[in-house]
Design a protein around this motif. Sequence first.
Motif, PDB file in Angstrom:
ATOM      1  N   ALA A 265      36.855  37.873  40.563  1.00 37.64           N
ATOM      2  CA  ALA A 265      36.667  38.835  41.659  1.00 37.64           C
ATOM      3  C   ALA A 265      36.236  38.126  42.934  1.00 37.64           C
ATOM      4  O   ALA A 265      36.747  38.417  44.026  1.00 37.64           O
ATOM      5  CB  ALA A 265      35.641  39.887  41.258  1.00 37.64           C
ATOM      6  N   GLY A 268      39.083  36.274  44.509  1.00 39.84           N
ATOM      7  CA  GLY A 268      40.226  37.062  44.938  1.00 39.84           C
ATOM      8  C   GLY A 268      41.512  36.629  44.276  1.00 39.84           C
ATOM      9  O   GLY A 268      42.610  36.911  44.768  1.00 39.84           O
ATOM     10  N   THR A 285      38.244  43.612  41.131  1.00 40.75           N
ATOM     11  CA  THR A 285      37.378  43.945  42.258  1.00 40.75           C
ATOM     12  C   THR A 285      35.966  44.240  41.761  1.00 40.75           C
ATOM     13  O   THR A 285      35.750  44.514  40.572  1.00 40.75           O
ATOM     14  CB  THR A 285      37.907  45.178  43.016  1.00 40.75           C
ATOM     15  OG1 THR A 285      37.920  46.305  42.123  1.00 40.75           O
ATOM     16  CG2 THR A 285      39.324  44.922  43.531  1.00 40.75           C
TER      17      THR A 285
END
Length: 296
Positions: A265, A268, A285
């Motif tokens: 997360a 990314g 996320t």
Amino acid sequence: MDRLSLGDVRIHRIEEWQGVFLSPQQLFTGFDEADYVRVKTQVPEGTLDTGNDEIHAQLQSWVVDINGMKVLIDTGAGNHKERPGIPLFGQLETPFIERLAAAGFAPEDIDMVICTHLHVDHVGWNTKLEGDAWVPAFPRARYIFSAADAEYWNPENRSKFPEKIGEAVNEGFFDDSVRPILERGMAELVSGRAEVAPGIVLDPAPGHTPGSMTITVAGRDDSAVFVGDILHHPLQVLQPQWNSIFCEDQEQARVTRRAVLSRVADMGAVMIPAHFAGEHMVRVTRADEGFGIAEI
């Protein structure tokens, strides 16, 4: 999604098998029905039949085309192999090599094979049957195995590791899919963090097996993290406390899963587990105190 570009790096998916595996109630330890009802509609399309509570799964490999190298990640169940502990993957006759060729790769093109961990459904195409002998399926490749898993699953070490959750399910794989590679001197056993090629870094991720690893592939525009069986299904992104019944160290598996989800997360990066159906990969996320799923 069968192809992914990270800019200067191309990733190709090679499917071996697809089908219904188990129900969430059967697969996950720590399963909670109320939590399942709350999150089951949040998983990507094609990964779960919520009407019948059936998990859709895949056996799949990935070819990473990076810096002139062709790297194969995980090798499925393989053909013609006796699997008394999991007959679903025994004596398969899949066109895996033909699918590899359709993606543009002959076995001789593969420079490196990396197994995220040593389990029956991740090592099968390390070898193929010639006559009555198991020989390397990728004759030019350097094979990368976890040293911890190679020790743990070697039948010669059974007295040292007598209590294995996955012993019955994984019966036979070491002798037909790992030992032939070791005996030919084609394997490199890794421990700890290792950069095995420019742009490819392995990190220890124990729990599912003692030697499970993540594989981070860095491209010019993006990155991908292959996580093997740290997660079997997108439900575990939303409920990271749920382990699979196949995790050797249940508590360590939970710790590792949360750590890997946090890292992915924060990076990314694209997360590519071994068995996700649907689009086969996701982004992770932050969500409240846990994690959410963003499709690619």
